[in-house]
Structures are given as C-alpha cells and as structure tokens.
Design a protein around this motif. Sequence first.
Motif, short mmCIF file in Angstrom:
data_model
loop_
_atom_site.label_atom_id
_atom_site.label_comp_id
_atom_site.label_asym_id
_atom_site.label_seq_id
_atom_site.Cartn_x
_atom_site.Cartn_y
_atom_site.Cartn_z
N LYS A 231 27.86 -75.98 1.65
CA LYS A 231 28.90 -75.03 1.27
C LYS A 231 28.75 -73.74 2.08
O LYS A 231 27.67 -73.40 2.57
CB LYS A 231 28.84 -74.73 -0.23
CG LYS A 231 27.71 -73.82 -0.67
CD LYS A 231 27.77 -73.57 -2.16
CE LYS A 231 26.80 -72.48 -2.59
NZ LYS A 231 27.19 -71.14 -2.11
N THR A 232 29.85 -73.03 2.20
CA THR A 232 29.81 -71.71 2.83
C THR A 232 29.56 -70.65 1.76
O THR A 232 29.57 -70.95 0.56
CB THR A 232 31.15 -71.40 3.52
OG1 THR A 232 32.18 -71.31 2.51
CG2 THR A 232 31.52 -72.48 4.52
N GLY A 233 29.38 -69.42 2.19
CA GLY A 233 29.17 -68.33 1.24
C GLY A 233 30.37 -68.09 0.35
O GLY A 233 30.23 -67.56 -0.76
N ALA A 234 31.55 -68.48 0.82
CA ALA A 234 32.77 -68.26 0.04
C ALA A 234 33.00 -69.35 -1.00
O ALA A 234 33.86 -69.21 -1.88
CB ALA A 234 33.98 -68.19 0.98
N GLU A 235 32.25 -70.45 -0.89
CA GLU A 235 32.41 -71.58 -1.82
C GLU A 235 31.32 -71.54 -2.88
O GLU A 235 30.19 -71.13 -2.60
CB GLU A 235 32.35 -72.90 -1.05
CG GLU A 235 33.51 -73.08 -0.08
CD GLU A 235 33.28 -74.16 0.96
OE1 GLU A 235 34.26 -74.77 1.41
OE2 GLU A 235 32.10 -74.36 1.35
N THR A 236 31.66 -71.95 -4.09
CA THR A 236 30.69 -71.93 -5.18
C THR A 236 30.37 -73.34 -5.63
O THR A 236 31.18 -74.27 -5.48
CB THR A 236 31.22 -71.15 -6.39
OG1 THR A 236 32.34 -71.85 -6.96
CG2 THR A 236 31.65 -69.74 -5.98
#
Length: 308
Positions: A231-236
């Motif tokens: 996941k990226t930092g924007a995804e939870t």
Amino acid sequence: MKTAILFAGQGAQHVGMGKDFYAEYPGFRRVFDLLPEEQRRIAFEGPAEELKKTENTQPIMLAFALGVYRVLQEHGFVPDMAAGLSLGEYSALAAAGVFDDKTAVELITFRGKQMAKASEGTDTVMSAVIGLEREAAENACREAQSEGDVEIANYNCPGQIVVSGTEAGVTACERNAKELGARRCIRLEVSGPFHTSYMKPAGKALAEYFRGRTFGRMEFPVVFNCLGREKTGAETVRELLVRQVSGSVYFEDTIRYMAERGVTRTLEIGPRRALSGFVRKTDRNIETMSIETTEDLGKVIAWTEKQQ
C-alpha cells in the motif's frame, strides 16, 4: 536472499487440520484455543460439510496459520515480506503486527459470517479456467455477460484464473474460454461468489465494523490482494480490506512484485500447497517451501536455526 511468507486461503482446509500441531506445540495451542471449542472439534473431526462453511473455514484457517507462525517466531524466524490469499491476508497482517491474535480471530470471524450472509440465496458458482491468458479470460467473461453475471475473482498464476457468477454466466464463460483455447475449466467446491460484486454487502459491514478500530504498524511489508503490491501512504489497511472482499485477488501480480524486490524464496503456511504451485508457475527462479505437517515445521525450524 529474501524470504516471503505466504498464507493459504479458503479451499485448502481439510478435516484433521491442526490436530498434530495442537498436540505437539504449546505456541500453536495458544492461538488455536482462541477458537470456540465447537470450531476446534470441526477442524479436528469434521464433518467436512461443517468445515467447508465459510463462517467456520475462515477462523479455523487463520488460527492454523497464525499458530504455526507463532511457533516459527519462537525459533527466530522473521520474513522479509508477507502476503496471503484472500482470508490469508488477515494472517499476513497479524504476523506483521497489524493485529494481535485475538483481534485477528475476531475480525476474520466477523468477515466469515458476513460473507456467508452475502452468499445466501445467490445460486452462484466458481470455476477455475486453466490454460488461458489474462486478456483472453477477461474477453470470455465480457462476452458471457449477455447470458448471466460472471466476474474474474482470482488471477492466481499464469494460465489459472478463477471466475464466479450465476450458473448461466459461468457456463457461458467456460464455453467462451474453451473456444479461445482454455484446456479445461474446473468447478470449485466453495460456498459463495467470493471476490465479486456479490460480496459488496459484506464489504459495507466490514467498513462499519472497522470504524474506530486502531491497527498497528507493519513490522515488515505486506503485499495486498486487491493491489498486487504494497500500500501507499495514502491507502489504509481498513480501506484495502474492505475492497478486498469484493475485488479480484491479484496473486500472480503479488508474486511478481515480490520477485522484483529481491524475494528468492517463499514459505507457505497452510493445509495443501496450492500457493507454492502458483509461485512455481509464476517465477521458477523462486524456491518454495511449505508447512502442512509437523514434520514440515520441524524441517523449517531446523533451517531457520541454521540461518542464524
């Protein structure tokens, strides 16, 4: 050399699973005892029809996987990366420290019940399409839509794609797939149209259930089913678990992603060895190991201790 750990999903279960581990390893027993007594009995003694029910399969599979992993941890094993197929993703996240064992069992128990509820009255089937490339399988599904609902649930490995939908839709897709060159299509013994839009009610219930819950930070990377990457930092985590229940599983992409990041060995935990087969069909340069029995676990413990 990097090692990734893989956790099996639904369909790998069998009666008797975990019984030998439970007798031999206290670390396994501590996790498996988080299950209700009735589910432990179903795992060890069956009947198979009860074990196959989604609401039983999912917590039993997770407890098996985490129980084995905790024994490995006791002997110093730490993976470089992790992933799991469908429900196995919860085991991967718990192994990485996102959930504790009790929370993981509670989450997967809720998920299993909601997926079973979403499956009620759907009259759907799943089929593994063998020997067809991704684009051709997608075309076979698209062309079948006029006859019934059908979607791609899993991209398991090159030449193995799982579709799900109504009997009419899946039958039309199977026919189209064979016309496009598929070697065969195998109906799967599962209890619902998993990883399709039929599961959106389960995803909505999960979103509500996750609200307000705090998840821990990952101690090592987890590759997510619905992304085929980290996941990226924007995804939870909660957002991705909600997406996962009704979205396709990109397991082939997961293996390729791991290989690109230096993984040269995978260790599968779970009854049967389906994921190791997917790895070999995706990238033959990756060595595979698996833990299905206590004998397998003993060998991996010995291997782990030699690496230290």
